[in-house]
Design an enzyme around this catalytic site. Sequence first.
Site: not given
Length: 223
Positions: A13, A15, A172
């Site tokens: 991922d 960000d 995250d």
Amino acid sequence: MSRFTHLQAVLFDLDGTLVDSAPDLGHAADLLRLKRGLPSLPYEQYRPMAGAGARGMIGIAFGYGPDHPEFEALRQEFFANYEACLTERTRAFDGIAELIGALQAGGKRWGVVTNKSERFALPLTAALPLFDAAATVIGGDTTPHAKPHPEPLLEAARRLGLPPEACLYVGDDERDIVAGRAAGMPTVAATYGYLGALGDVSAWGADAVINNPLELLNFFDLA
């Protein structure tokens, strides 16, 4: 610990996993308030919602959700603000450059699968030298579906010429783990980004959890 040694690629991922874009996202949202004569909010209020993009930033700045009549206009203005400051404050998290270097030295390819639209994901990654060696960058609108749908991850595997089970996905957000599992990839949950105390990572069903980027190397035998 080297449970991922057989894998050929690592997908991340963006960000909150590879880069800390919260300062630029928060700035773009705060400009909306300043333009309307409202006082600036502390950056610390924006940061926990950085992973939620425009929805999260507008929610903090104004308390509006997508059903609010002003939300869409604010969203478009937020996008314009963000586009203008895309990489002014955004940096890779500590340890990411070392992690990527170690993976590459160990013969592992890597790429990005993000829900950030290509309008932002492509220029952001093009501007940061870290991403020069990325094998692929998949945005939230690269395929007809965004995460938690598995299609973006499956598209990344196709572009790498690998079966999904040969790729690891690191993210995250719970949507990352849901998407990875649905794509048939082993998954790792990263807690060092924007998660803080907001999520119960143990309930996501990830194959492993890391609290800093370099911990990922514990699961590979790259010697």
